[in-house]
Design a protein around this motif. Structure first.
Motif, PDB file in Angstrom:
ATOM      1  N   CYS A   5      30.587  83.301  41.912  1.00 42.22           N
ATOM      2  CA  CYS A   5      29.202  83.198  41.432  1.00 42.22           C
ATOM      3  C   CYS A   5      28.407  84.481  41.593  1.00 42.22           C
ATOM      4  N   TYR A  31      29.478  77.442  48.553  1.00 40.73           N
ATOM      5  CA  TYR A  31      29.071  76.579  47.434  1.00 40.73           C
ATOM      6  C   TYR A  31      30.189  76.460  46.405  1.00 40.73           C
ATOM      7  N   CYS A  32      30.930  77.566  46.229  1.00 45.03           N
ATOM      8  CA  CYS A  32      31.966  77.598  45.190  1.00 45.03           C
ATOM      9  C   CYS A  32      33.308  77.075  45.676  1.00 45.03           C
ATOM     10  N   PHE A  50      25.554  75.707  34.654  1.00 42.11           N
ATOM     11  CA  PHE A  50      25.403  74.898  35.857  1.00 42.11           C
ATOM     12  C   PHE A  50      24.549  75.631  36.903  1.00 42.11           C
ATOM     13  N   CYS A  51      24.836  76.917  37.102  1.00 49.18           N
ATOM     14  CA  CYS A  51      24.093  77.699  38.094  1.00 49.18           C
ATOM     15  C   CYS A  51      22.647  77.918  37.670  1.00 49.18           C
ATOM     16  N   LEU A  53      20.825  75.938  35.849  1.00 50.81           N
ATOM     17  CA  LEU A  53      20.100  74.687  36.072  1.00 50.81           C
ATOM     18  C   LEU A  53      19.784  74.495  37.548  1.00 50.81           C
ATOM     19  N   LYS A  54      20.781  74.771  38.394  1.00 49.62           N
ATOM     20  CA  LYS A  54      20.598  74.630  39.844  1.00 49.62           C
ATOM     21  C   LYS A  54      19.476  75.532  40.339  1.00 49.62           C
ATOM     22  N   MET A  55      19.473  76.787  39.853  1.00 51.02           N
ATOM     23  CA  MET A  55      18.457  77.742  40.302  1.00 51.02           C
ATOM     24  C   MET A  55      17.067  77.309  39.875  1.00 51.02           C
ATOM     25  N   GLU A  57      16.166  74.281  39.358  1.00 52.29           N
ATOM     26  CA  GLU A  57      15.883  73.110  40.176  1.00 52.29           C
ATOM     27  C   GLU A  57      15.224  73.485  41.495  1.00 52.29           C
ATOM     28  N   VAL A  58      15.674  74.591  42.091  1.00 55.11           N
ATOM     29  CA  VAL A  58      15.110  74.991  43.384  1.00 55.11           C
ATOM     30  C   VAL A  58      13.946  75.961  43.216  1.00 55.11           C
ATOM     31  N   THR A  69      23.125  85.144  36.680  1.00 53.99           N
ATOM     32  CA  THR A  69      24.365  84.613  36.121  1.00 53.99           C
ATOM     33  C   THR A  69      25.018  85.517  35.071  1.00 53.99           C
TER      34      THR A  69
END
Ligand SMILES: [Zn+2]
Length: 79
Positions: A5, A31-32, A50-51, A53-55, A57-58, A69
């Motif tokens: 990542c 995480y990976c 995916f990453c 979206l996760k980022m 999210e936080v 990314t």
């Protein structure tokens, strides 16, 4: 940095992923990579999505998520 990542391993609260024998991975973050397996199985494009979206999210901005990314394709796991 993590070869999946791109996160600096020094930012990893666990100090790296774990190999199947329980030792620390020097290549991938927690995480990976856990217990010798990648947590996300898919293409690099799916993983980038995916990453991002996760980022978001936080609470990271879309721009920062993109910046983080965009270099992933060059990392060892995706070659
Ligand atoms: Zn990682």
């Amino acid at each position: 940095m993590c070869q999946s990542c791109g996160m600096p391993l020094s930012n990893d609260p666990n100090g790296g992923g774990t190999n199947s024998v329980g030792s620390k991975s020097e290549k991938y973050c927690s995480y990976c990579y856990q217990n010798g397996e990648f947590t996300f199985k898919g293409t690099v494009t799916e993983f980038q999505e995916f990453c991002r979206l996760k980022m978001k999210e936080v609470g990271h901005s879309g721009f920062k998520a993109w910046l983080f990314t965009r270099g992933m394709k060059r990392l060892e796991r995706w070659k």
